[in-house]
Design an enzyme around this catalytic site. Structure first.
Site, PDB file in Angstrom:
ATOM      1  N   ARG A   9       0.881  -1.166   0.000  1.00 14.26           N
ATOM      2  CA  ARG A   9       0.000   0.000   0.000  1.00 14.26           C
ATOM      3  C   ARG A   9       0.916   1.213   0.000  1.00 14.26           C
ATOM      4  NH1 ARG A   9      -3.209  -0.520   5.249  1.00 14.26           N
ATOM      5  NH2 ARG A   9      -3.800   1.585   4.642  1.00 14.26           N
ATOM      6  N   SER A  11       0.655   4.004   1.737  1.00 15.05           N
ATOM      7  CA  SER A  11       0.756   4.843   2.937  1.00 15.05           C
ATOM      8  C   SER A  11       2.199   4.801   3.437  1.00 15.05           C
ATOM      9  CB  SER A  11      -0.192   4.328   4.029  1.00 15.05           C
ATOM     10  OG  SER A  11       0.329   3.173   4.639  1.00 15.05           O
ATOM     11  N   LYS A  81      -2.824  -7.223  11.822  1.00 17.64           N
ATOM     12  CA  LYS A  81      -4.156  -6.916  12.351  1.00 17.64           C
ATOM     13  C   LYS A  81      -5.132  -6.448  11.271  1.00 17.64           C
ATOM     14  CE  LYS A  81      -3.943  -2.156  13.971  1.00 17.64           C
ATOM     15  NZ  LYS A  81      -3.999  -1.322  15.167  1.00 17.64           N
ATOM     16  N   ASP A  82      -4.628  -6.144  10.094  1.00 25.53           N
ATOM     17  CA  ASP A  82      -5.533  -5.779   8.991  1.00 25.53           C
ATOM     18  C   ASP A  82      -5.943  -6.993   8.167  1.00 25.53           C
ATOM     19  OD1 ASP A  82      -5.305  -3.099   9.706  1.00 25.53           O
ATOM     20  OD2 ASP A  82      -3.561  -2.787   8.412  1.00 25.53           O
ATOM     21  N   THR A 125     -10.432   8.098  18.372  1.00 27.99           N
ATOM     22  CA  THR A 125     -10.015   6.768  17.918  1.00 27.99           C
ATOM     23  C   THR A 125     -11.024   6.334  16.866  1.00 27.99           C
ATOM     24  OG1 THR A 125      -9.736   4.440  18.489  1.00 27.99           O
ATOM     25  CG2 THR A 125     -11.250   5.690  19.857  1.00 27.99           C
ATOM     26  N   SER A 127     -11.442   3.004  16.444  1.00 30.35           N
ATOM     27  CA  SER A 127     -11.516   1.584  16.728  1.00 30.35           C
ATOM     28  C   SER A 127     -12.518   1.318  17.842  1.00 30.35           C
ATOM     29  CB  SER A 127     -10.105   1.100  17.104  1.00 30.35           C
ATOM     30  OG  SER A 127     -10.150   0.143  18.126  1.00 30.35           O
ATOM     31  N   LEU A 128     -13.515   0.492  17.553  1.00 30.63           N
ATOM     32  CA  LEU A 128     -14.509   0.121  18.563  1.00 30.63           C
ATOM     33  C   LEU A 128     -13.843  -0.599  19.721  1.00 30.63           C
ATOM     34  CD1 LEU A 128     -17.344  -1.253  16.265  1.00 30.63           C
ATOM     35  CD2 LEU A 128     -17.446   0.813  17.665  1.00 30.63           C
ATOM     36  N   ARG A 129     -12.802  -1.353  19.403  1.00 31.17           N
ATOM     37  CA  ARG A 129     -12.061  -2.075  20.436  1.00 31.17           C
ATOM     38  C   ARG A 129     -11.452  -1.094  21.436  1.00 31.17           C
ATOM     39  NH1 ARG A 129      -6.857  -2.693  21.283  1.00 31.17           N
ATOM     40  NH2 ARG A 129      -6.370  -1.628  19.356  1.00 31.17           N
ATOM     41  N   ARG A 130     -10.814  -0.037  20.916  1.00 36.10           N
ATOM     42  CA  ARG A 130     -10.199   0.941  21.817  1.00 36.10           C
ATOM     43  C   ARG A 130     -11.265   1.733  22.558  1.00 36.10           C
ATOM     44  NH1 ARG A 130      -5.980   2.502  17.163  1.00 36.10           N
ATOM     45  NH2 ARG A 130      -4.417   0.923  17.608  1.00 36.10           N
ATOM     46  N   ARG A 147      -9.880   9.742  11.651  1.00 39.53           N
ATOM     47  CA  ARG A 147      -9.348   8.918  10.561  1.00 39.53           C
ATOM     48  C   ARG A 147      -8.098   9.586  10.012  1.00 39.53           C
ATOM     49  NH1 ARG A 147      -9.255   4.648   9.080  1.00 39.53           N
ATOM     50  NH2 ARG A 147      -9.673   4.860   6.863  1.00 39.53           N
ATOM     51  N   GLY A 148      -7.452   8.873   9.112  1.00 38.23           N
ATOM     52  CA  GLY A 148      -6.252   9.421   8.491  1.00 38.23           C
ATOM     53  C   GLY A 148      -5.016   8.700   8.993  1.00 38.23           C
ATOM     54  N   THR A 152      -1.554  12.672  10.144  1.00 38.64           N
ATOM     55  CA  THR A 152      -2.816  13.418  10.133  1.00 38.64           C
ATOM     56  C   THR A 152      -3.456  13.411  11.512  1.00 38.64           C
ATOM     57  OG1 THR A 152      -3.134  12.611   7.881  1.00 38.64           O
ATOM     58  CG2 THR A 152      -5.048  13.593   8.965  1.00 38.64           C
ATOM     59  N   ARG A 153      -3.437  12.241  12.142  1.00 39.18           N
ATOM     60  CA  ARG A 153      -4.072  12.138  13.464  1.00 39.18           C
ATOM     61  C   ARG A 153      -3.333  12.976  14.502  1.00 39.18           C
ATOM     62  NH1 ARG A 153      -6.672   6.070  13.956  1.00 39.18           N
ATOM     63  NH2 ARG A 153      -7.019   5.808  11.742  1.00 39.18           N
ATOM     64  N   CYS A 241     -14.902  -6.036  12.055  1.00 34.12           N
ATOM     65  CA  CYS A 241     -14.649  -4.760  12.725  1.00 34.12           C
ATOM     66  C   CYS A 241     -15.878  -4.215  13.427  1.00 34.12           C
ATOM     67  CB  CYS A 241     -14.157  -3.720  11.724  1.00 34.12           C
ATOM     68  SG  CYS A 241     -12.470  -4.000  11.204  1.00 34.12           S
TER      69      CYS A 241
HETATM   70  N1  LIG Z   1      -5.682   0.196  11.697  1.00 34.69           N
HETATM   71  C1  LIG Z   1      -4.587   0.637  10.884  1.00 34.69           C
HETATM   72  C2  LIG Z   1      -3.283   0.093  11.364  1.00 34.69           C
HETATM   73  N2  LIG Z   1      -2.860  -1.126  10.986  1.00 34.69           N
HETATM   74  C3  LIG Z   1      -1.665  -1.371  11.620  1.00 34.69           C
HETATM   75  C4  LIG Z   1      -1.341  -0.273  12.393  1.00 34.69           C
HETATM   76  C5  LIG Z   1      -0.159  -0.125  13.243  1.00 34.69           C
HETATM   77  C6  LIG Z   1       0.848  -1.220  13.241  1.00 34.69           C
HETATM   78  C7  LIG Z   1       0.408  -2.509  13.891  1.00 34.69           C
HETATM   79  O1  LIG Z   1      -0.545  -2.572  14.680  1.00 34.69           O
HETATM   80  O2  LIG Z   1       1.067  -3.514  13.594  1.00 34.69           O
HETATM   81  C8  LIG Z   1      -2.354   0.681  12.231  1.00 34.69           C
HETATM   82  C9  LIG Z   1      -2.411   2.027  12.841  1.00 34.69           C
HETATM   83  C10 LIG Z   1      -3.026   2.098  14.201  1.00 34.69           C
HETATM   84  O3  LIG Z   1      -3.899   1.284  14.550  1.00 34.69           O
HETATM   85  O4  LIG Z   1      -2.676   3.012  14.955  1.00 34.69           O
END
Ligand SMILES: NCc1[nH]cc(CCC(=O)O)c1CC(=O)O
Length: 309
Positions: A9, A11, A81-82, A125, A127-130, A147-148, A152-153, A241
């Site tokens: 990707r 990014s 984790k993605d 955040t 993330s629902l988990r966080r 987001r971003g 950006t964050r 998610c």
């Molecule tokens: N959700 C996007 C994502 N995917 C992996 C990471 C960070 C690196 C990792 O967890 O291995 C991040 C950014 C974040 O959650 O802050």
């Protein structure tokens, strides 16, 4: 010498992770040349929608997997984790390198500690988990979606749009941020990480035996055991998610200690269980069974049904 095309990707984090992994391959004396091919994924194009609303995990990997099948690329470095819990037929994880810090990093303006934030402070955040685990500690906080990319964050935080934000420590560390950026690292027992957080997964074609053999040199056995336990839990819980799901395993002399968590988005229902086993699949399965038996599976089905209306 074979030239390996590595999909990434575009990014900054993805390119950094890809380059760092290629450097490790080179340092291990792997007899290939490498070229990076950038791929724009659906997840990269969607920036302002909550990820959980638009289909979750698969978003960052689908185009990359198509490029693997089409042989436009030979492997890709993903944040574990993605990655969805099941890979398409014909693709494999060539290796799981040593894990970075799995924790979440809490970053606040003026470094105000989490327990010292004023009532109703705004924490960003996506993330629902966080957010659900944060609400368990500080139910009064005003959690807002952010987001971003990392830069950006951080810019939004420093501009005052938020009092604090939470990011994965691993991403920050790989990008070269120093620990003093972080106000507090959240220990795994107060904010259980995402499945696979901090770990990378190298995806390739299963029949590319030559490449698979070289990738295996960078496998970290303990990280792989831990991540396999976590991903078995994800698979058994039918994770997506849409439901806050977390899991983290550690390995000590072959013994895996795995903790899994499922909660409702509002954090009024939380299931958290631990299992210990020498078999990662068993560790993940036992925790999934315990949580399912208590109603965790129904919780997932309910949240899914509600989010599809
Ligand atoms: N959700 C996007 C994502 N995917 C992996 C990471 C960070 C690196 C990792 O967890 O291995 C991040 C950014 C974040 O959650 O802050």
């Amino acid at each position: 010498m074979r030239k390996i095309i590595v999909g990434s990707r575009r990014s900054k984090l993805a390119l950094t992770q890809t380059n760092q992994f290629i450097d490790k391959l080179k340092a291990a004396g792997v007899p290939f040349e490498f070229e990076i091919k950038e791929i724009v994924t659906k997840g990269d194009r969607i920036v302002d929608v909550m990820l959980s609303k638009v289909g979750g995990k698969g978003l960052f990997v689908k185009e990359i997997e198509q490029a693997l099948f089409a042989k436009e690329i030979d492997f890709a470095v993903h944040s574990m984790k993605d990655m969805p819990s099941v890979l398409p037929e014909g693709l494999a994880i060539g290796c799981i390198p040593e894990r970075e810090d799995p924790r979440d990093a809490y970053i606040a303006n003026d470094h105000v500690k989490l327990m010292e934030l004023p009532v109703g402070a705004v924490v960003g955040t996506s993330s629902l988990r966080r957010s659900s685990q944060l609400l368990l500690i500080r139910p009064d906080l005003d959690i807002q979606w952010i987001r971003g990319n990392i830069d950006t964050r951080l810019a939004k935080l420093h501009a005052g749009d938020f009092d604090a934000i939470i990011l994965a420590a691993a991403g920050l560390k790989r990008m070269g941020w120093k620990d003093d950026l972080v106000t507090e690292f959240m220990e795994v027992d107060e904010c259980l990480p995402a499945i696979g957080q901090g770990a990378l997964g190298i995806e390739c074609r299963e029949d590319d035996k030559e490449l698979m053999a070289e990738l295996a040199k960078l496998n970290d056995d303990n990280t792989a055991l831990a991540v396999n336990a976590e991903r078995k839990f994800l698979k058994d819980m039918d994770g997506s998610c849409q439901v806050p799901i977390a899991g983290y395993a550690t390995v000590n002399e072959g013994e895996i200690t795995f903790t899994g968590l499922i909660s409702s988005p509002e954090a009024d229902q939380v299931f958290k269980e631990v299992a210990i086993s020498r078999d990662p699949i068993e560790a993940g399965r036992i925790v999934a069974e315990k949580i399912s038996a208590q109603g965790g599976y129904e919780l997932i089905q309910r949240v899914k049904a509600e989010s599809n209306v």
